[in-house]
Design an enzyme around this catalytic site. Sequence first.
Site, mmCIF file in Angstrom:
data_model
loop_
_atom_site.group_PDB
_atom_site.id
_atom_site.type_symbol
_atom_site.label_atom_id
_atom_site.label_comp_id
_atom_site.label_asym_id
_atom_site.label_seq_id
_atom_site.Cartn_x
_atom_site.Cartn_y
_atom_site.Cartn_z
ATOM 1 N N ARG A 59 0.811 -1.215 0.000
ATOM 2 C CA ARG A 59 0.000 0.000 0.000
ATOM 3 C C ARG A 59 0.850 1.273 0.000
ATOM 4 N NH1 ARG A 59 -3.323 -0.694 4.717
ATOM 5 N NH2 ARG A 59 -1.731 0.519 5.770
ATOM 6 N N TYR A 112 -14.780 22.447 -9.230
ATOM 7 C CA TYR A 112 -15.344 21.198 -9.758
ATOM 8 C C TYR A 112 -16.507 20.784 -8.845
ATOM 9 C CZ TYR A 112 -15.001 16.153 -10.943
ATOM 10 O OH TYR A 112 -15.240 14.866 -11.332
ATOM 11 N N ASP A 184 -6.727 23.099 -7.261
ATOM 12 C CA ASP A 184 -7.010 22.045 -8.237
ATOM 13 C C ASP A 184 -6.409 22.532 -9.551
ATOM 14 O OD1 ASP A 184 -8.092 20.413 -10.208
ATOM 15 O OD2 ASP A 184 -9.984 20.143 -9.143
ATOM 16 N N LYS A 209 -7.049 12.974 -16.303
ATOM 17 C CA LYS A 209 -7.241 13.822 -17.468
ATOM 18 C C LYS A 209 -5.992 13.800 -18.363
ATOM 19 C CE LYS A 209 -11.239 14.615 -15.600
ATOM 20 N NZ LYS A 209 -11.534 15.652 -14.644
HETATM 21 C C1 LIG Z 1 -12.285 15.401 -13.385
HETATM 22 C C2 LIG Z 1 -11.876 16.417 -12.419
HETATM 23 C C3 LIG Z 1 -11.592 16.063 -11.106
HETATM 24 C C4 LIG Z 1 -11.827 14.693 -10.564
HETATM 25 O O1 LIG Z 1 -11.027 13.725 -11.138
HETATM 26 P P1 LIG Z 1 -11.497 12.204 -11.149
HETATM 27 O O2 LIG Z 1 -10.259 11.470 -11.459
HETATM 28 O O3 LIG Z 1 -12.564 12.129 -12.204
HETATM 29 O O4 LIG Z 1 -12.034 11.893 -9.786
HETATM 30 C C5 LIG Z 1 -11.121 17.043 -10.263
HETATM 31 N N1 LIG Z 1 -10.965 18.312 -10.671
HETATM 32 C C6 LIG Z 1 -11.252 18.685 -11.926
HETATM 33 C C7 LIG Z 1 -11.040 20.102 -12.314
HETATM 34 C C8 LIG Z 1 -11.727 17.760 -12.838
HETATM 35 O O5 LIG Z 1 -12.046 18.152 -14.064
#
Ligand SMILES: *Cc1c(COP(=O)(O)O)cnc(C)c1O
Length: 396
Positions: A59, A112, A184, A209
């Site tokens: 882990r 988000y 973020d 992403k």
């Molecule tokens: C998609 C997204 C997330 C979350 O990511 P996941 O891997 O889908 O949980 C967080 N912040 C932003 C800006 C996003 O577009």
Amino acid sequence: MASKDKTTSHRIDTDIVTVGREPGEYFGFVNPPVYRGSTVLYPDLAAFEQRKARYPYGRTGSPTTDSLEAAMTHLEGGAGTVLTSSGLAAIAIALQSQVKSGDHVLVTDSCYAPTRRFCANMLTRFGVETEYYDPRIGGAISDLIRDNTAVVFLESPGSQTFEVQDIPAIADAARDRGVVTMIDNTWATPLFLKALDLGVDISIHAATKYVGGHSDVMLGTVTANSRTWPSVKETWGFLGECAGPDVVWLGQRGIRTLSARLKHQMAAGIDVARWLEQRPEIAAVLHPALESHPDHALWKRDFSGASSLFSIVLKPGPKEALAAFVDGLDLFGIGASWGGYESLALPFDPRAYRTATTWEADGPAVRLHIGLEDTADLIADLEAGLERWRNAGGSA
Ligand SMILES: *Cc1c(COP(=O)(O)O)cnc(C)c1O
């Protein structure tokens, strides 16, 4: 988790290819192996009792996770990185690492949407109050900071609506009051915004992403500066968070080509955005790299590039016209997430969730992700879509 930060004197496009890869440690193979493991064996009782192994348990990490952690730590200029099972898990861990019962957190209204859901449900349950602020607040954030404010959470540009925040002004105001800032940073990727250099303490990515880049992984990262790294690392460990080895491997593979993909996608995104800007059906294009964007100057000051996600606001039109536009697109898929090699179009309505700011657009809004298809083909697809929009009663 690895806090190792290989120092190199190379430019970022070279570092992204080299950092976190140690072919000499894996018999010369270019990529690290996928270490699938729970148990790690110790040579004797003494070693086990002292937990002296470099990798004590599945882990807590492996050479596979080291590879991506080291790359992210280096690119973000942090003290260390933890990997998580999704981008949302990364946000949850970063927030939990800095708050306790009785605290207050300030979150940008442009965040988000699931970040809001985490605050409204989980943070509330543990006695932490969330207050939303206008993403364009700048240094005036200090007026909202209370004695019990623990965190200012940023996301820039904002999800779906693309407001660019004055990151250094917010970070300075927060630091003056001893408040931790976190961002973020998914839109900019580790390439286009050096959030820690601008004074932010923690940078979060949905590596799902652009880092993954192929719409085939769920993965998150949290990179922290030296002030916040101990608490981030500890919270990650307490929560038992752990991204699987195959997914992490795909993430470390994806990051090697991030710069090349983004160079293409940045140019293609700007080309498509500029073309859309000239169309009579479009009321606004929300792309920070366009001179027409209200925060273009801030974007230019703080970012070194743009990814290929932006939004358009159409002139007023009926729901059927929006459906005719989106449903008939040949190359743009309808779906959440983005950052892969394929283009997407997703209608949205910020009125559904905003609380600190209002959304004044008269027509519908659509978020576009520009993939690696030929740009002329994408523009032709959108052109046909706008014709369907007009034919179904959409304004021009
Ligand atoms: C998609 C997204 C997330 C979350 O990511 P996941 O891997 O889908 O949980 C967080 N912040 C932003 C800006 C996003 O577009």
